[in-house]
Design a protein around this motif. Structure first.
Motif, PDB file in Angstrom:
ATOM      1  N   MET A 184      -2.537   3.546 -10.983  1.00  0.00           N
ATOM      2  CA  MET A 184      -1.515   3.944 -10.019  1.00  0.00           C
ATOM      3  C   MET A 184      -1.891   5.233  -9.308  1.00  0.00           C
ATOM      4  O   MET A 184      -1.654   5.389  -8.097  1.00  0.00           O
ATOM      5  N   THR A 205       9.125  -1.055  -5.916  1.00  0.00           N
ATOM      6  CA  THR A 205       8.128  -1.979  -6.492  1.00  0.00           C
ATOM      7  C   THR A 205       7.111  -2.416  -5.450  1.00  0.00           C
ATOM      8  O   THR A 205       6.004  -2.824  -5.806  1.00  0.00           O
ATOM      9  N   ASP A 242       3.536  -1.710 -10.380  1.00  0.00           N
ATOM     10  CA  ASP A 242       3.702  -1.635 -11.834  1.00  0.00           C
ATOM     11  C   ASP A 242       5.089  -1.135 -12.242  1.00  0.00           C
ATOM     12  O   ASP A 242       5.448  -1.200 -13.421  1.00  0.00           O
ATOM     13  N   TRP A 243       5.860  -0.649 -11.289  1.00  0.00           N
ATOM     14  CA  TRP A 243       7.207  -0.178 -11.593  1.00  0.00           C
ATOM     15  C   TRP A 243       8.106  -1.311 -12.078  1.00  0.00           C
ATOM     16  O   TRP A 243       9.074  -1.095 -12.816  1.00  0.00           O
ATOM     17  N   LEU A 245       5.207   8.972 -14.155  1.00  0.00           N
ATOM     18  CA  LEU A 245       4.438   7.866 -14.748  1.00  0.00           C
ATOM     19  C   LEU A 245       4.290   7.959 -16.266  1.00  0.00           C
ATOM     20  O   LEU A 245       3.693   7.062 -16.870  1.00  0.00           O
ATOM     21  N   LEU A 275       4.895   0.776  -5.574  1.00  0.00           N
ATOM     22  CA  LEU A 275       4.272   0.919  -6.895  1.00  0.00           C
ATOM     23  C   LEU A 275       4.529  -0.359  -7.689  1.00  0.00           C
ATOM     24  O   LEU A 275       5.503  -0.448  -8.444  1.00  0.00           O
ATOM     25  N   ILE A 280       5.206   4.848 -18.226  1.00  0.00           N
ATOM     26  CA  ILE A 280       4.987   3.614 -17.463  1.00  0.00           C
ATOM     27  C   ILE A 280       4.421   2.499 -18.345  1.00  0.00           C
ATOM     28  O   ILE A 280       4.498   1.315 -17.997  1.00  0.00           O
ATOM     29  N   ARG A 323      -4.343   4.398  -6.751  1.00  0.00           N
ATOM     30  CA  ARG A 323      -3.661   3.714  -5.655  1.00  0.00           C
ATOM     31  C   ARG A 323      -2.968   4.722  -4.730  1.00  0.00           C
ATOM     32  O   ARG A 323      -2.999   4.583  -3.500  1.00  0.00           O
ATOM     33  N   ILE A 324      -2.343   5.751  -5.346  1.00  0.00           N
ATOM     34  CA  ILE A 324      -1.630   6.764  -4.568  1.00  0.00           C
ATOM     35  C   ILE A 324      -2.594   7.638  -3.773  1.00  0.00           C
ATOM     36  O   ILE A 324      -2.181   8.296  -2.810  1.00  0.00           O
ATOM     37  N   TRP A 352      -3.628   5.114  -0.750  1.00  0.00           N
ATOM     38  CA  TRP A 352      -2.734   5.661   0.259  1.00  0.00           C
ATOM     39  C   TRP A 352      -3.426   6.776   1.059  1.00  0.00           C
ATOM     40  O   TRP A 352      -4.266   7.507   0.523  1.00  0.00           O
ATOM     41  N   VAL A 401       3.847  13.792 -10.433  1.00  0.00           N
ATOM     42  CA  VAL A 401       3.416  12.388 -10.526  1.00  0.00           C
ATOM     43  C   VAL A 401       3.245  11.979 -11.990  1.00  0.00           C
ATOM     44  O   VAL A 401       3.622  10.866 -12.384  1.00  0.00           O
ATOM     45  N   ARG A 458       0.784  10.348   0.173  1.00  0.00           N
ATOM     46  CA  ARG A 458       0.793  10.999  -1.145  1.00  0.00           C
ATOM     47  C   ARG A 458       1.616  12.289  -1.091  1.00  0.00           C
ATOM     48  O   ARG A 458       2.400  12.584  -2.001  1.00  0.00           O
TER      49      ARG A 458
END
Length: 817
Positions: free
Chosen positions: A489, A414, A419-420, A467, A417, A470, A492-493, A382, A463, A387
């Motif tokens: 994650m 989702t 994996d949510w 998580l 994210l 998770i 990714r963020i 991102w 954050v 972020r």
């Protein structure tokens, strides 16, 4: 009529014929769900129509009709549903004839054992009763003719709907209040381990209320997914009725696996997840709908005043106040600016969500749907702005929750994210937990938002809180699995590699402080060193301390207390000292508090136990901190064998639940110039029910238990035999293990088991019989789970050899099996 015709009519439409057909329908596996409910309603219609025809002929009543209302009126007959019936008549027949007509319909229904909710009214009486009783009016909104004068029913329906629409400004707020009161009593279906499918918030009652709102023409509920959610809840109720054979709407734990099997689902967790998803859809639709109802009613009440002020002119345009780039407030909601272009602005989703949460305003449903369909996906990783907007959203406190739910309802979480999806609506079987996994994560971020001033990197704290669990839903330890997922994650963020590593460490060790503080001896240098090694830096320790508190507060009231907070704070201070370069000191005899010293001296002087029971012994560490669970019981007595099982057994006999316990020996000088060991037991106890016993009674029974005149084992066995075991979910077997690298001074035996009366007594007896000394004990009870740690040595005060320690763990586990 021939005898053959009579027999056929009896088989087809008489009570026995209907009962047999009903049974075949309910036992048939080919039809289920909406088709079966509709078929059951149709079969019931046919039977009642025949009853009505026969009854009207016998009573000589004309101008009457049999009307299905409520769930039966909607054709939603579950196997054990009530039959909601109204006998409507035009008032031309005398009361005796109408009573005869009613009896000849109601009694056959009762004879079959069917639940019946019935009434007899004229149209005027029905309208008057509906005007006085909101529940009656709601039932009549679904009125459907079963037999008789169709025109009479049609005119009543028309009148009831007209009344409902005309009275909407008064009746809808009353309905809203009724729904809120019910939600307060029953809780939220999407978070309950044993939910009421009908009465809990997000259940069938709320779905029916949404139909009533739509019928008022004031507002309409979001239709996307609502019909499917109703179907899921109704299917679950059907399966529950067939499984239990009872008219119940509560999905009890012991029924869930069978209900899941009846629905073709894998297990009880799959069932709950499906039910939670449906309830969440209904709850979100409920929130959106009532917000719109209130907005419309406010606008209607303000319009005449505005027109009067403007001399009958046009009402002014709605103000649009800027909140962020492309985001404005309009009419109490957050909407997009006219210039916003979600297809070109991938950060707009998070920017709008953050602005809504920071402004404590709802995010318009139409905006969320538009963003779900038009928003451009975020690049990976991102950009920094995305972020920052996520961190802003998470840091908004309680206002984060409704905004997050709005994004989740349209699948945007989702998408952001992926994996949510694993934790979405995932149930937590531990009763300590108040929420599903996904909502717990959001609640942890909410709690963490109030702790951001305590840490140097609030963004990492928020954050990590989002998580930390998770990994639940993946095989193995969720902390280990979560570390890997959180690392991906966080990258990714868009966090930098160092920050990604910190977040991963926080997720991996989010239980480290609370488990160590409550289950390990903090005076043991090995305990402190092991935590320091895992945390590795003072800044990470600072974040982990705040995350521990946020996680516990978001779990439920049993997970945090002033006592737990003080233990964690003590541990953090010791670890911080090690990280600063100080070596932990070897443990010395602990200095007792003034009261403990007084009790210990008295015990040493008399040679007998001394007790003190306190309802409140500590002040919460913060003004709004939760109170400690239970009350404190202090016991001091000269060191001797059998103290732990005796004391634990006496508490069990008096129906005291041990919520936490600490046992240690202190050395005191004697009058002759030497020294002697006195055992100090600090217990946190709560009465199972009733009031606490007198300390004198506890002391007397403890003396008898220690001298052998009170057979605790037999007394506990007698009491357990006198009370039959309750039905419920079968608890997993106890597990006893040797904690690796737990201490250099003792062997740490860790016991995880279902909490039960006498559990600590049985553990103490097993340790006593194994000829080991208990150096200290740390008992922690969370809900129905007990996690206890015992520091034991051989008779010479040395840690046990590895082989002997493993044997001891097996012996204790066998004693608890």
């Amino acid at each position: 009529m021939t005898s053959t015709e009579v027999t056929t009519e009896s088989e087809d439409s008489g009570p026995s014929g209907y009962a047999a057909a009903r049974l075949r329908l309910l036992q048939g596996e080919a039809r289920s769900g909406p088709p079966r409910r509709a078929a059951l309603a149709s079969l019931t219609d046919d039977w009642l129509s025949a009853l009505f025809a026969s009854a009207t002929a016998h009573a000589g009543v004309r101008g009457a009709a049999l009307v299905a209302v409520g769930g039966y009126g909607r054709g939603e007959l579950s196997p054990r549903s009530d039959l909601d019936l109204l006998l409507l008549h035009d008032g031309s027949a005398d009361s005796g004839a109408v009573a005869t007509l009613a009896d000849r319909i109601w009694y056959p229904v009762w004879d079959l054992g069917l639940a019946l909710d019935h009434s007899v009214r004229t149209p005027a009486e029905a309208r008057r009763t509906a005007g006085e009783d909101l529940k009656v009016q709601l039932g009549l909104l679904d009125a459907r003719p079963v037999a008789g004068d169709l025109g009479l029913v049609a005119s009543l329906r028309t009148a009831i709907l007209a009344d409902w629409r005309n009275q909407a400004p008064k009746r809808l707020p009353a309905l809203d209040e009724l729904c809120r009161e019910r939600a307060e009593r029953q809780g939220e279906l999407q978070f309950l381990l044993e939910p009421d499918l009908k009465e809990a918030r997000g259940g069938l009652r709320d779905a029916t209320a949404l139909r009533a709102v739509a019928a008022s023409w004031v507002a309409d509920a979001p239709r996307e997914g609502l019909a499917e959610a109703r179907r899921v809840l109704l299917d679950a109720r059907d399966a529950l009725h067939l499984t239990t054979g009872r008219a119940t709407d509560r999905l009890a734990l012991q029924e869930q696996d069978q209900v899941a099997g009846a629905l073709g689902l894998l297990d009880a967790d799959a069932l709950l997840r499906q039910v939670y998803e449906a309830a969440r859809t209904v709850s979100y639709a409920t929130d959106v709908t009532w917000r719109e109802v209130n907005r419309v009613l406010r606008a209607r009440s303000a319009r005449p005043r505005l027109r009067a002020m403007l001399g009958g002119g046009r009402a002014p345009a709605v103000d649009r106040s800027p909140l962020a780039d492309g985001v404005v407030e309009a009419d109490g909601e957050v909407v997009l600016a006219r210039t916003a272009r979600p297809e070109r602005d991938p950060v707009l989703v998070l920017r709008a969500a953050a602005a809504a949460a920071q402004s404590e305003l709802p995010l318009s449903r139409h905006v969320v749907r538009h963003l779900a369909g038009a928003a451009k996906p975020l690049p990976v990783p991102w950009p920094a702005e995305a972020r920052e907007e996520l961190v802003t959203l998470l840091g908004a406190g309680e206002a984060t929750v409704p905004v997050w739910e709005a994004l989740e309802a349209e699948g945007l979480i989702t998408r952001l994210l992926p994996d949510w999806e694993r934790v979405h609506c995932r149930p937590q079987r531990n009763p300590v937990h108040t929420w599903t996994v996904d909502r717990h994560l959001v609640e942890a971020a909410v709690r963490a938002s109030s702790l951001t001033r305590r840490v140097g990197r609030p963004d990492l704290l928020l954050v990590a809180a989002l998580l930390h669990d998770i990994g639940k839903g993946w095989p193995g330890d969720h902390s280990v699995a979560g570390e890997v997922i959180a690392r991906d994650m966080a990258a990714r963020i868009g966090f930098e590699p160092h920050d990604v590593g910190v977040i991963a460490t926080l997720v991996r060790h989010h239980l480290l402080l609370i488990e160590t503080a409550t289950r390990r001896d903090l005076d043991d240098p090995a305990t402190v060193r092991s935590v320091a090694t895992a945390v590795s830096s003072a800044s990470t320790l600072e974040l982990l301390h705040a995350l521990t508190e946020a996680d516990a507060l978001a779990t439920g009231p049993a997970a945090w207390s002033a006592w737990r907070a003080s233990l964690v704070t003590d541990l953090v201070k010791r670890v911080a000292a090690v990280l600063a370069g100080e070596e932990p000191e070897e443990p010395e005899p602990a200095d007792p508090s003034a009261e403990q010293e007084r009790l210990a001296i008295e015990a040493l002087r008399t040679g007998e136990p001394v007790l003190a029971l306190h309802a409140q012994t500590e002040t919460p560490h913060e003004e709004d901190a939760p109170e400690p669970v239970g009350v404190e019981l202090l016991i001091a007595l000269p060191d001797r064998p059998g103290v732990l099982p005796a004391a634990a057994g006496v508490l069990a006999l008096h129906r005291l639940t041990v919520r936490a316990a600490d046992l240690r020996a202190v050395e005191l000088p004697t009058e002759l110039g030497g020294s002697a060991d006195v055992l100090l037991l600090s217990w946190r106890v709560a009465a199972e029910y009733g009031s606490l016993p007198q300390a004198a009674r506890l002391r007397a029974d403890l003396v008898r238990a220690l001298d052998g005149s009170l057979d605790i084992r037999s007394r506990l066995a007698e009491r357990e035999a006198a009370y039959p075991r309750r039905r419920g979910v079968k608890a997993p077997p106890p597990r006893v293990k040797v904690a690796a690298a737990g201490s250099r001074l003792a062997t740490v035996i860790e016991v995880r088991a279902q909490d039960a009366p006498g559990l600590l007594h049985r553990i103490g007896r097993a340790l006593e019989q194994s000829a080991v000394r208990v150096r200290s004990a740390h008992v922690s009870t969370l809900g129905s789970n007990a996690v206890d740690a015992f520091y034991v040595t051989d008779q010479d005060g040395r840690p046990l050899a590895a082989e002997r320690a493993a044997e001891l763990a097996q012996e204790v586990e066998k004693a608890l099996g």
